[in-house]
Design an enzyme around this catalytic site. Structure first.
Site, PDB file in Angstrom:
ATOM      1  N   HIS A   1       1.988  -4.301   2.882  1.00 29.97           N
ATOM      2  CA  HIS A   1       1.680  -2.865   2.860  1.00 29.97           C
ATOM      3  C   HIS A   1       0.293  -2.703   2.256  1.00 29.97           C
ATOM      4  O   HIS A   1       0.136  -2.520   1.054  1.00 29.97           O
ATOM      5  CB  HIS A   1       2.740  -2.114   2.048  1.00 29.97           C
ATOM      6  CG  HIS A   1       2.641  -0.628   2.130  1.00 29.97           C
ATOM      7  ND1 HIS A   1       3.741   0.196   2.063  1.00 29.97           N
ATOM      8  CD2 HIS A   1       1.578   0.207   2.275  1.00 29.97           C
ATOM      9  CE1 HIS A   1       3.359   1.457   2.154  1.00 29.97           C
ATOM     10  NE2 HIS A   1       2.032   1.480   2.273  1.00 29.97           N
TER      11      HIS A   1
ATOM     12  N   HIS B   1      -3.564  -0.945   3.324  1.00 30.93           N
ATOM     13  CA  HIS B   1      -4.466  -0.201   4.205  1.00 30.93           C
ATOM     14  C   HIS B   1      -5.883  -0.713   3.975  1.00 30.93           C
ATOM     15  O   HIS B   1      -6.419  -0.569   2.874  1.00 30.93           O
ATOM     16  CB  HIS B   1      -4.400   1.294   3.898  1.00 30.93           C
ATOM     17  CG  HIS B   1      -3.025   1.872   4.053  1.00 30.93           C
ATOM     18  ND1 HIS B   1      -2.573   2.384   5.245  1.00 30.93           N
ATOM     19  CD2 HIS B   1      -1.992   1.988   3.170  1.00 30.93           C
ATOM     20  CE1 HIS B   1      -1.327   2.806   5.096  1.00 30.93           C
ATOM     21  NE2 HIS B   1      -0.947   2.578   3.845  1.00 30.93           N
TER      22      HIS B   1
ATOM     23  N   HIS C   1       5.810   4.407   7.459  1.00 24.05           N
ATOM     24  CA  HIS C   1       5.980   4.989   6.133  1.00 24.05           C
ATOM     25  C   HIS C   1       7.103   6.018   6.214  1.00 24.05           C
ATOM     26  O   HIS C   1       7.118   6.872   7.103  1.00 24.05           O
ATOM     27  CB  HIS C   1       4.707   5.703   5.689  1.00 24.05           C
ATOM     28  CG  HIS C   1       3.580   4.797   5.321  1.00 24.05           C
ATOM     29  ND1 HIS C   1       3.189   3.719   6.090  1.00 24.05           N
ATOM     30  CD2 HIS C   1       2.735   4.820   4.245  1.00 24.05           C
ATOM     31  CE1 HIS C   1       2.158   3.123   5.513  1.00 24.05           C
ATOM     32  NE2 HIS C   1       1.865   3.769   4.392  1.00 24.05           N
TER      33      HIS C   1
ATOM     34  N   GLU D   1       8.656   8.187   1.046  1.00 21.29           N
ATOM     35  CA  GLU D   1       7.753   8.174  -0.117  1.00 21.29           C
ATOM     36  C   GLU D   1       7.775   9.572  -0.724  1.00 21.29           C
ATOM     37  O   GLU D   1       8.330   9.794  -1.788  1.00 21.29           O
ATOM     38  CB  GLU D   1       6.333   7.790   0.300  1.00 21.29           C
ATOM     39  CG  GLU D   1       5.340   7.800  -0.851  1.00 21.29           C
ATOM     40  CD  GLU D   1       3.897   7.598  -0.405  1.00 21.29           C
ATOM     41  OE1 GLU D   1       3.072   7.301  -1.280  1.00 21.29           O
ATOM     42  OE2 GLU D   1       3.589   7.743   0.794  1.00 21.29           O
TER      43      GLU D   1
ATOM     44  N   ASP E   1      -0.890  -1.278  -1.377  1.00 26.26           N
ATOM     45  CA  ASP E   1      -1.133  -0.009  -0.689  1.00 26.26           C
ATOM     46  C   ASP E   1      -2.625   0.221  -0.466  1.00 26.26           C
ATOM     47  O   ASP E   1      -3.172  -0.196   0.555  1.00 26.26           O
ATOM     48  CB  ASP E   1      -0.492   1.133  -1.474  1.00 26.26           C
ATOM     49  CG  ASP E   1      -0.186   2.358  -0.623  1.00 26.26           C
ATOM     50  OD1 ASP E   1      -0.488   2.332   0.586  1.00 26.26           O
ATOM     51  OD2 ASP E   1       0.368   3.340  -1.160  1.00 26.26           O
ATOM     52  N   ASP E   2      -3.292   0.901  -1.386  1.00 19.21           N
ATOM     53  CA  ASP E   2      -4.732   1.186  -1.321  1.00 19.21           C
ATOM     54  C   ASP E   2      -5.340   0.760  -2.653  1.00 19.21           C
ATOM     55  O   ASP E   2      -5.626   1.594  -3.519  1.00 19.21           O
ATOM     56  CB  ASP E   2      -4.974   2.675  -1.075  1.00 19.21           C
ATOM     57  CG  ASP E   2      -4.386   3.149   0.235  1.00 19.21           C
ATOM     58  OD1 ASP E   2      -5.055   2.987   1.274  1.00 19.21           O
ATOM     59  OD2 ASP E   2      -3.251   3.664   0.226  1.00 19.21           O
TER      60      ASP E   2
END
Length: 340
Positions: free
Chosen positions: A17, A19, A197, A200, A278-279
């Protein structure tokens, strides 16, 4: 003797996961801005880093899309991906399945080929340069129309030999998975793997829709699944992986603190959880940082951390190279944590 934190860096792990646009560190953002003659509304790297202190998902997304303006050429996308892969390798990542958001680039006049070929320059050389195997997953923006998503899938046609699967990201609330039923049916017909996704900020019902309507094989996030006991039972029974992102959950206020994170209870329930970043440029940590954060905040044992690492490879899309997956799993089992 190594600190426990140091011990988690070489623990072999897969990142499922991630990005790629969310790995844009301030230093690289300014370097690319200078290369491409783009003016950023920040005085310097420190000012931009301060802007990373956002309050919620929407304020994060606003900044996320704003900074994409510095990504213009194949070289830019290559440099972005290569910088991530170097950091990931240093934190024990052996395999990475990387999301990218082509709609955000197409809207700026950057062609699909520029994005994919640039990323692939880095990904294609990653095993040799960083010891990291990779897969590329095209994500649709759920706050855009289903028609836009279908056009994006069509535009990706010439590059499907580089793309393993499709995903669904961006603002979740008000954009249920069912909105993208036809796009996911088309992706399935092309032989693409499917993730999304869900759960969340959106309700557990979105997780159910992603499974039943989109036919996804993994749920990205899925944190709110714990609110529905029947859903938890199903996820356990069907061994559906959840790609959790603990530091992201705190920064986006999905949980108040890491100490409140339900990861231990989720593992105790038998859910197939993985830990991801994630980011990471925006959320303050890469894969190893997330592992260490949950170790410290939740008191996870070495064997629990090993379980998370094992899950990451089992949940990966490495079916086309079972020998490689077996090698990674053997590395996980062979790893020994230093004595405390």
């Amino acid at each position: 003797m190594k600190r426990p934190y140091d011990a988690l860096m070489p623990l072999p792990k897969a990142e499922l996961h991630l990005h790629i646009e969310g790995t844009l560190e301030p230093e690289l953002a300014f370097a690319l801005a200078a290369r491409n003659g783009v003016s950023l509304p920040y005085a310097d790297e420190d000012a931009l880093r301060e802007a990373y202190r956002f309050a919620d998902l929407q304020s994060f997304l606003n900044l996320y899309y704003e900074l994409m303006a510095v990504l213009r050429t194949e070289r830019d996308f290559e440099d972005l991906a290569d910088a991530y892969l170097a950091r990931a390798a240093a934190q024990g990542v052996r395999h990475a399945e990387i999301f990218f958001d082509p709609q955000a680039h197409l809207a700026r006049g950057v062609e699909m080929g520029t994005v994919v070929e640039g990323l692939w320059r880095a990904l294609g050389a990653s095993r040799e340069n960083h010891g990291v195997s990779t897969r590329l997953i095209l994500c649709f923006l759920r706050d855009e129309s289903a028609e836009s998503a279908m056009r994006t899938l069509d535009a990706a046609g010439p590059y499907l030999d580089r793309i393993t699967g499709v995903g669904l990201d961006s603002a979740e609330v008000g954009h249920p998975p069912v909105k993208f039923r036809e796009v996911y049916e088309a992706a399935a017909a092309l032989g693409l793997r499917r993730v999304a996704h869900a759960g969340e900020e959106g309700p557990p019902a979105y997780v159910v829709e992603a499974l039943d309507v989109l036919g996804v094989e993994r749920i990205d996030h899925g944190l709110r699944s714990v609110e529905d006991p029947a859903l938890v039972e199903r996820l356990v029974r069907e061994r559906v992986p959840l790609t959790l992102c603990p530091l992201s959950n705190v920064r986006l206020r999905t949980v108040d603190t890491l100490a409140d994170h339900p990861l231990p209870a989720m593992l105790d329930a038998g859910l197939m959880c993985t830990v991801n970043s994630d980011d990471p440029a925006y959320f303050g940590g890469y894969a190893g940082d997330n592992f260490d954060a949950v170790r410290q905040a939740l008191g996870l044992t070495g064997e629990r951390l090993r379980e998370l690492a094992r899950n990451s490879f089992l949940a990966s899309f490495l079916e086309d190279d079972e020998e490689l997956r077996a090698r990674y799993l053997a590395e996980v089992e062979a790893y020994r944590f230093p004595a405390a």
